[in-house]
Write a protein that holds these residues in place. Structure first.
Motif, short mmCIF file in Angstrom:
data_model
loop_
_atom_site.label_atom_id
_atom_site.label_comp_id
_atom_site.label_asym_id
_atom_site.label_seq_id
_atom_site.Cartn_x
_atom_site.Cartn_y
_atom_site.Cartn_z
N THR A 186 44.53 42.72 30.26
CA THR A 186 44.42 42.31 31.65
C THR A 186 43.43 43.22 32.36
O THR A 186 43.49 44.45 32.23
CB THR A 186 45.78 42.38 32.36
OG1 THR A 186 46.71 41.53 31.70
CG2 THR A 186 45.66 41.95 33.82
N LEU A 225 41.48 43.97 36.21
CA LEU A 225 41.37 43.70 37.65
C LEU A 225 39.96 44.04 38.09
O LEU A 225 39.48 45.14 37.82
CB LEU A 225 42.38 44.50 38.46
CG LEU A 225 42.39 44.13 39.95
CD1 LEU A 225 43.79 44.10 40.52
CD2 LEU A 225 41.49 45.04 40.78
N THR A 282 42.91 38.27 30.63
CA THR A 282 43.47 37.76 31.87
C THR A 282 42.80 38.50 33.02
O THR A 282 42.72 39.74 33.01
CB THR A 282 44.99 37.99 31.93
OG1 THR A 282 45.61 37.27 30.86
CG2 THR A 282 45.56 37.53 33.26
N ILE A 319 42.42 39.38 37.05
CA ILE A 319 42.88 39.45 38.44
C ILE A 319 41.68 39.88 39.26
O ILE A 319 40.94 40.79 38.87
CB ILE A 319 44.02 40.46 38.60
CG1 ILE A 319 45.19 40.14 37.66
CG2 ILE A 319 44.51 40.51 40.05
CD1 ILE A 319 46.26 41.22 37.61
N THR A 359 40.04 40.62 43.38
CA THR A 359 40.27 40.72 44.82
C THR A 359 39.16 39.99 45.57
O THR A 359 37.98 40.06 45.20
CB THR A 359 40.33 42.17 45.30
OG1 THR A 359 39.04 42.79 45.17
CG2 THR A 359 41.36 42.96 44.50
N CYS A 403 38.71 33.23 37.21
CA CYS A 403 39.66 34.24 37.67
C CYS A 403 41.06 33.63 37.69
O CYS A 403 41.32 32.65 38.38
CB CYS A 403 39.27 34.75 39.06
SG CYS A 403 40.34 36.06 39.68
N TYR A 439 43.95 35.07 38.70
CA TYR A 439 44.74 35.43 39.87
C TYR A 439 43.84 36.00 40.96
O TYR A 439 43.69 37.22 41.09
CB TYR A 439 45.81 36.46 39.51
CG TYR A 439 46.80 36.00 38.47
CD1 TYR A 439 47.89 35.19 38.80
CD2 TYR A 439 46.65 36.37 37.14
CE1 TYR A 439 48.79 34.77 37.85
CE2 TYR A 439 47.55 35.95 36.17
CZ TYR A 439 48.61 35.15 36.53
OH TYR A 439 49.51 34.73 35.58
N LEU A 470 43.23 37.33 44.49
CA LEU A 470 44.13 37.87 45.50
C LEU A 470 43.36 38.16 46.78
O LEU A 470 42.40 38.93 46.78
CB LEU A 470 44.78 39.16 45.01
CG LEU A 470 45.60 39.07 43.71
CD1 LEU A 470 46.11 40.45 43.33
CD2 LEU A 470 46.75 38.09 43.86
N ASP A 518 51.17 43.05 44.46
CA ASP A 518 50.78 41.81 43.78
C ASP A 518 50.46 42.07 42.31
O ASP A 518 50.82 41.27 41.43
CB ASP A 518 49.58 41.18 44.48
CG ASP A 518 49.94 40.50 45.79
OD1 ASP A 518 51.12 40.10 45.93
OD2 ASP A 518 49.05 40.35 46.65
N VAL A 519 49.76 43.17 42.04
CA VAL A 519 49.40 43.48 40.65
C VAL A 519 50.65 43.69 39.81
O VAL A 519 50.76 43.17 38.68
CB VAL A 519 48.49 44.72 40.60
CG1 VAL A 519 48.34 45.23 39.17
CG2 VAL A 519 47.11 44.39 41.18
N ILE A 558 52.37 40.33 39.16
CA ILE A 558 51.67 39.49 38.19
C ILE A 558 51.85 40.01 36.76
O ILE A 558 51.99 39.24 35.81
CB ILE A 558 50.17 39.41 38.54
CG1 ILE A 558 49.98 38.61 39.85
CG2 ILE A 558 49.35 38.78 37.42
CD1 ILE A 558 48.59 38.72 40.44
N THR A 559 51.86 41.34 36.61
CA THR A 559 51.94 41.94 35.27
C THR A 559 53.37 42.30 34.88
O THR A 559 53.59 42.99 33.87
CB THR A 559 51.07 43.21 35.20
OG1 THR A 559 51.56 44.17 36.15
CG2 THR A 559 49.61 42.89 35.49
#
Length: 299
Positions: A140, A142, A164, A166, A168, A183, A185, A187, A198-199, A202-203
């Protein structure tokens, strides 16, 4: 014509002026440019943040164009060749310029000049995934500012590796844009605390394996707290040499986490490596695995 910056500051200090472009040095080529990239490093230069920024000067480190003529010691490049380049030498904001032949990468016929102009941003995405993170599939990641020049390319490249993603964003429109580019997720966030919650949701409390941080000192503690065990955080963005970025090593030790601050051109001095990832980038664009979003302006 070339853009000349007369003093450190904003666009008010930029003007389009007549310049004389000499014949290329023995190891240079002279290029008629068709697309010039705008990068964060150009802003550093204009604002006087970069070391050695002397004005008046022409900014820009990346462009695409057709070779007009070549220096007497240049091998393998010829007038009429289409090339993209990135370089530590400023001066790209111009219709015609000379550039070291070693900085040039020939372009495949099926790649447009505009598509080739994302070389530095796309290569940065590849660098993060292959050298900085050494990303594993099913991990994952971000990406802060996932809709910007590097972010949207990094998102698509990560999805092609089965990560995966995530990301912003600032608005619902940006969320839709990033979702269309893979993307998982997007956010919409306004502060680090909401992002951290949120992170972790999600995880399922595990945290992310890789985090691309774009905000300097702001939100850095929250980012470290969101890393998984053995996770890695890469700090990108414009340098501010006047501000130190504090980092608590004890927080890293709690998760065996690591932090890096890669400067992309340091990696790309290895021309063999750059050539390899440039060809990977161009292939992904040609196969529509990556679709660059490009906004254009006249010189």
């Amino acid at each position: 014509k070339a853009v000349v910056v007369t003093a450190a500051g904003g666009p008010a200090f930029m003007s389009l002026e007549d310049v004389t472009v000499p014949v290329p040095d023995p190891l240079q080529v002279r290029i008629r440019q068709t697309a010039i990239a705008v990068n964060d490093s150009d802003l550093e230069y204009r604002w006087g943040v970069s070391a050695g920024a002397n004005f008046p000067a022409t900014p820009g480190v990346e462009g695409v164009g057709e070779i007009i003529d070549v220096g007497e010691q240049v091998n393998g490049l010829f007038p009429g060749d289409r090339v993209a380049y990135m370089s530590r030498t400023d001066g790209a904001y111009a219709q015609i310029r000379c550039i070291d032949a070693g900085a040039c990468i020939p372009l495949p016929d099926s790649l447009s000049d505009l598509e080739a102009s994302v070389l530095l941003k796309g290569a940065t995405a590849a660098l993060l995934l292959s050298r900085v993170f050494r990303a594993d599939s099913q991990a994952t990641i971000l990406v802060q500012a996932v809709t910007d020049g590097v972010g949207h390319l990094l998102c698509q490249w990560a999805k092609s590796l089965d990560l995966t993603v995530i990301g912003t964003v600032s608005t619902a429109d940006e969320a839709r844009f990033s979702r269309d580019r893979g993307c998982d997720y997007p956010l919409v966030v306004n502060d680090g605390s909401a992002l951290a919650a949120d992170v972790m949701r999600i995880t399922n409390g595990r945290g992310v394996d890789y985090w691309v941080h774009r905000n300097g000192a702001y939100g850095l503690d929250e980012a470290v707290a969101c890393l998984s065990r053995c996770g890695h955080l890469a700090v990108l963005g414009i340098r501010d040499e006047q501000k130190a970025i504090p980092l608590d090593l004890n927080r890293l030790k709690q998760r065996s986490a690591t932090v890096s601050a890669p400067l992309c051109l340091d990696y790309f001095d290895d021309r063999t490596y750059l050539q390899r990832i440039a060809h990977q980038l161009f292939a992904k664009i040609q196969h529509r695995t990556i679709i660059p979003a490009i906004e254009t302006f006249p010189l």
